[in-house]
Motif scaffolding. Structure first.
Motif, PDB file in Angstrom:
ATOM      1  N   SER A   1      -4.390  -2.497   0.230  1.00  0.00           N
ATOM      2  CA  SER A   1      -5.623  -2.626   1.017  1.00  0.00           C
ATOM      3  C   SER A   1      -6.478  -3.800   0.549  1.00  0.00           C
ATOM      4  N   ALA A   2      -7.146  -4.425   1.521  1.00  0.00           N
ATOM      5  CA  ALA A   2      -8.075  -5.519   1.178  1.00  0.00           C
ATOM      6  C   ALA A   2      -9.398  -4.949   0.665  1.00  0.00           C
ATOM      7  N   VAL A   3      -9.588  -3.641   0.862  1.00  0.00           N
ATOM      8  CA  VAL A   3     -10.820  -2.979   0.423  1.00  0.00           C
ATOM      9  C   VAL A   3     -10.852  -2.929  -1.111  1.00  0.00           C
ATOM     10  N   LYS A   4     -12.080  -2.990  -1.666  1.00  0.00           N
ATOM     11  CA  LYS A   4     -12.202  -3.084  -3.134  1.00  0.00           C
ATOM     12  C   LYS A   4     -12.683  -1.789  -3.795  1.00  0.00           C
ATOM     13  N   GLU A   5     -13.105  -0.816  -2.980  1.00  0.00           N
ATOM     14  CA  GLU A   5     -13.627   0.432  -3.557  1.00  0.00           C
ATOM     15  C   GLU A   5     -13.010   1.638  -2.842  1.00  0.00           C
ATOM     16  N   PHE A   6     -12.733   2.657  -3.622  1.00  0.00           N
ATOM     17  CA  PHE A   6     -12.085   3.847  -3.054  1.00  0.00           C
ATOM     18  C   PHE A   6     -12.684   5.119  -3.653  1.00  0.00           C
ATOM     19  N   ILE A   7     -12.848   6.118  -2.798  1.00  0.00           N
ATOM     20  CA  ILE A   7     -13.228   7.458  -3.250  1.00  0.00           C
ATOM     21  C   ILE A   7     -11.939   8.274  -3.224  1.00  0.00           C
TER      22      ILE A   7
END
Ligand code: 13P
Ligand code: SF4
Length: 300
Positions: free
Chosen positions: A221-227
């Motif tokens: 994923s290009a996203v940098k934060e995950f819950i």
């Protein structure tokens, strides 16, 4: 020599392989040859050629390895590391269910005892439950023991799913409210939860994955934060593999006590003594092996 050096030297001498589930403690994950989800560890147990497997996980995982490789010594470093959900259905209860639904196929989650696997047509993990159910010709499927994974599978298949009322106490107590609070705190984060969570929690998440699926998604994923809505041990692995990304637990209370019973002292003792060994009586293993091998043959 440090304890880690002792473990690595003895592992070499014994020609042992250390397998660890993603929920194991960081120091245990660090000495393992392979850290993975239930499906990856089952596949590894089937293909490994080392004579000794030190299985850092819980009882059903070591049993699965012993069923697939009866000629190997499978050692569970902590005898008391068992999965409560795996013991929420007895073979008698499953036989009663089969009598009530004679037309239905039986799928058991890998988090089950060897006896339940022996009474089932095919096994599945959280990574392949939907594909396993869809691979069957029967229209009705008894799905044991996890009611939440059963509900997740039911949403992704046309088959009629007959669930058992078991659950994982770690995932079942995560709430939709916790997802809303975590999203408010980290609005840029994607929410990844495990299919052992309740349907209303999965509804609030962006994705539902097995632990290995979470790892793959976080990397790609290009996203940098995950819950992360699963057991806390997963956070260590995710951070180690993605140091530039942030991972927030959905709940810091999501701790599986039995997964945490294995430590380096017990791993070293397991290598020294090759005890406690996990074995499955051959008359059960032969039938359980059929349902695990049928699962391993399903393409995902
Ligand atoms: P997976 O790692 O296969 O997703 O399983 C989760 C689990 O609860 C194992 O006990
Ligand atoms: Fe069992 Fe849940 Fe612990 Fe996994 S996390 S071993 S399903 S109790």
């Amino acid at each position: 020599m440090t304890m880690i050096q002792d473990i690595l030297a003895l592992k070499e001498e014994r020609q042992a392989t250390i397998l660890a589930h993603n929920y194991q403690m960081p120091q245990v994950q660090d000495v393992a040859d392979l850290v993975g989800d239930s499906l990856e560890l089952s596949r590894a147990a089937a293909r490994l050629d080392s004579e000794v497997i030190i299985f850092c996980g819980v009882d059903f995982m070591a049993e699965t390895a012993a069923i697939l490789s009866p000629q190997k010594k499978v050692v569970l470093p902590e005898k008391g590391a068992w999965c409560p959900m795996a013991h929420m259905i007895t073979p008698e209860q499953l036989c009663d269910l089969k009598t009530i639904h004679p037309e239905a196929a039986v799928v058991c989650y890998v988090n089950s005892t060897a006896e339940i696997k022996a009474e089932s047509d095919v096994c599945c993990t959280s990574a392949n439950g939907v594909q396993v159910v869809n691979s069957l010709s029967e229209k009705e499927v008894i799905f044991v023991p996890d009611r939440n994974l059963a509900a997740y599978v039911a949403r992704h298949t046309d088959k009629k799913i007959i669930p058992w009322n078991g659950y994982c106490y770690v995932h079942d107590r995560l709430t939709a409210e916790e997802v809303r609070v975590a999203r408010a705190e980290h609005p840029l984060a994607e929410v990844l939860v495990h299919p052992e969570c309740r349907p209303e929690v999965i509804d609030q998440a962006d994705f539902a994955y097995s632990t290995a699926g979470m790892g793959k998604h976080a990397k790609a994923s290009a996203v940098k934060e995950f819950i992360i809505g699963t057991e806390m041990g997963m956070i260590y692995r995710l951070k180690k593999e993605n140091p530039e990304k942030e991972f927030y637990p959905l709940s810091t209370k999501a701790i599986c006590q039995n997964m945490k019973k294995t430590d380096l002292v017990k791993v070293l003792r397991a290598l020294q003594t090759l005890q406690p060994q996990v074995t499955v009586p051959e008359e059960i293993a032969v039938r359980a092996r059929r349902s695990i091998e049928r699962m391993l043959a399903v393409k995902i």
